[in-house]
Motif scaffolding. Structure first.
Motif, short mmCIF file in Angstrom:
data_model
loop_
_atom_site.label_atom_id
_atom_site.label_comp_id
_atom_site.label_asym_id
_atom_site.label_seq_id
_atom_site.Cartn_x
_atom_site.Cartn_y
_atom_site.Cartn_z
N ARG A 285 0.84 -1.20 0.00
CA ARG A 285 0.00 0.00 0.00
C ARG A 285 0.88 1.25 0.00
O ARG A 285 0.61 2.21 -0.72
N SER A 286 1.93 1.23 0.78
CA SER A 286 2.86 2.37 0.84
C SER A 286 3.56 2.58 -0.50
O SER A 286 3.75 3.71 -0.94
N TYR B 131 1.46 4.59 -3.16
CA TYR B 131 0.99 5.95 -2.91
C TYR B 131 1.67 6.98 -3.81
O TYR B 131 1.00 7.76 -4.50
N LEU C 12 0.09 9.40 -6.76
CA LEU C 12 0.14 10.85 -6.62
C LEU C 12 0.82 11.50 -7.83
O LEU C 12 0.33 12.49 -8.38
N MET D 234 -7.83 12.96 -1.27
CA MET D 234 -7.25 11.70 -0.80
C MET D 234 -8.06 10.50 -1.28
O MET D 234 -7.50 9.47 -1.66
N ILE E 142 -7.00 9.82 -4.77
CA ILE E 142 -5.69 9.16 -4.85
C ILE E 142 -5.81 7.68 -4.51
O ILE E 142 -5.20 6.83 -5.16
N VAL E 143 -6.61 7.36 -3.51
CA VAL E 143 -6.82 5.95 -3.15
C VAL E 143 -7.47 5.19 -4.31
O VAL E 143 -7.11 4.05 -4.60
N MET F 205 -4.82 4.47 -6.68
CA MET F 205 -4.00 3.37 -6.17
C MET F 205 -4.63 2.02 -6.49
O MET F 205 -3.94 1.07 -6.87
#
Length: 331
Positions: free
Chosen positions: A260-261, A264, A268, A292, A295-296, A299
């Motif tokens: 997940r990290s 990101y 972005l 946000m 952005i998710v 992702m």
């Protein structure tokens, strides 16, 4: 009389239950530590367990499963949904770690799932290197933030110099580990091709590709994109109380935080430099989503596209992934 075992795994511990015939033993608790992995392996071998079943629980099952297989024990790693359906068929009402382990032991005896094959040792090494880079990067960010805070006030020069040296040291460690990761990737013809396909995606540079690939290589290739989305905790969960009180839908975060990290920053960056992604983001925001949340959503799209790249060795194509004529925007 065949003997089976179920193991219920959490972040810091795991519970083991052995089933022999119609008899189900008492749950035994262990820590998530190599010494307890070995202790569990000895117990399983002593009891002549022919199959151990555990769930694929984010990042927590892998090291134990690899250790048991290395010790000569047959392990099956199942989708948590399979055990949930099995519990529903048995009308199981108890939900504790010990009860879950007992249920998995019964699942092993009844369903006898296919044995699990661990990833290649090179892939495990790549995973460990990728995660170490992630940890050091976080330490570097903290050091840079402290450095910025000191530079903004009249701090002793020696403190500033010390933090500058720390940042430089973290960067040298990251560079060394990145070279090691790239050596593993380049020695594997298929991984090398996938790596090149990944960095064709806007926002995915060398560091992001290493981090994402390091997590993908230890996953079963038959996982579907939705399963990978859940695996990294980007699936949506709606919070509801009773029949009328609804909370905002949020991502579950009940999964692989490393992956997940790693997603990101690519999401972005892509929202700024890829026209398709930018349009997708703007449409979501125009429909009331926060920046946000947008952005998710990107992702989620990216992990789907990159997983396809990994499985099929084809270049990342945002035109297909963000097809506005066919797709439905995220709700």
């Amino acid at each position: 009389m065949s003997t089976f075992s179920g193991i219920d795994i959490s972040a810091r511990s795991f519970d083991l239950v052995i089933k022999s015939g119609n008899s189900i033993g008492k749950a035994q608790a262990f820590k998530q530590h190599p010494d307890d992995f070995e202790r569990a392996a000895k117990i399983l071998k002593k009891n002549k367990v022919i199959l151990v079943v555990m769930e694929a629980t984010g990042i927590y099952h892998l090291d134990l499963a690899v250790h048991l297989v290395s010790a000569g024990i047959t392990v099956a790693v199942i989708n948590p949904l399979s055990s949930k359906r099995f519990a529903e068929l048995k009308l199981s009402q108890t939900k504790t770690d010990a009860a879950d382990a007992a249920l998995l032991a019964e699942y092993a005896a009844v369903m006898k799932p296919e044995p699990w094959a661990p990833p290649k040792s090179e892939y495990m090494a790549l995973k460990d290197i990728g995660r170490q880079i992630n940890r050091i990067t976080k330490d570097k960010v903290k050091a840079k933030n402290r450095l910025h805070a000191l530079q903004s006030k009249n701090s002793p020069a020696i403190l500033i110099e010390d933090l500058e040296e720390s940042v430089s040291f973290y960067e040298s460690r990251i560079d060394r580990l990145s070279i090691a990761a790239l050596n593993i990737i380049q020695k594997d013809e298929k991984l090398a091709l996938v790596f090149e396909c990944m960095i064709a995606a806007k926002g995915v540079g060398q560091s992001s590709a290493i981090a994402i690939l390091a997590e993908f290589v230890v996953l079963p290739k038959n996982m579907k994109a939705k399963q990978v989305t859940r695996y990294c905790g980007l699936d949506i969960r709606t919070h509801q109380s009773g029949t009328s009180v609804r909370g905002a839908a949020r991502i579950s975060k009940a999964g692989n935080a490393y992956l997940r990290s790693a997603l990101y920053m690519p999401a972005l960056s892509a929202s700024r430099y890829d026209d398709n992604v930018h349009e997708f983001r703007e449409q979501l925001i125009s429909r009331g989503k926060t920046k946000m949340q947008a952005i998710v959503a990107i992702m989620r799209k990216y992990v789907t596209g990159l997983w396809t790249v990994y499985r099929q060795c084809e270049a990342f194509d945002s035109d297909k992934l963000f097809n506005f004529s066919e797709k439905k925007l995220e709700h």
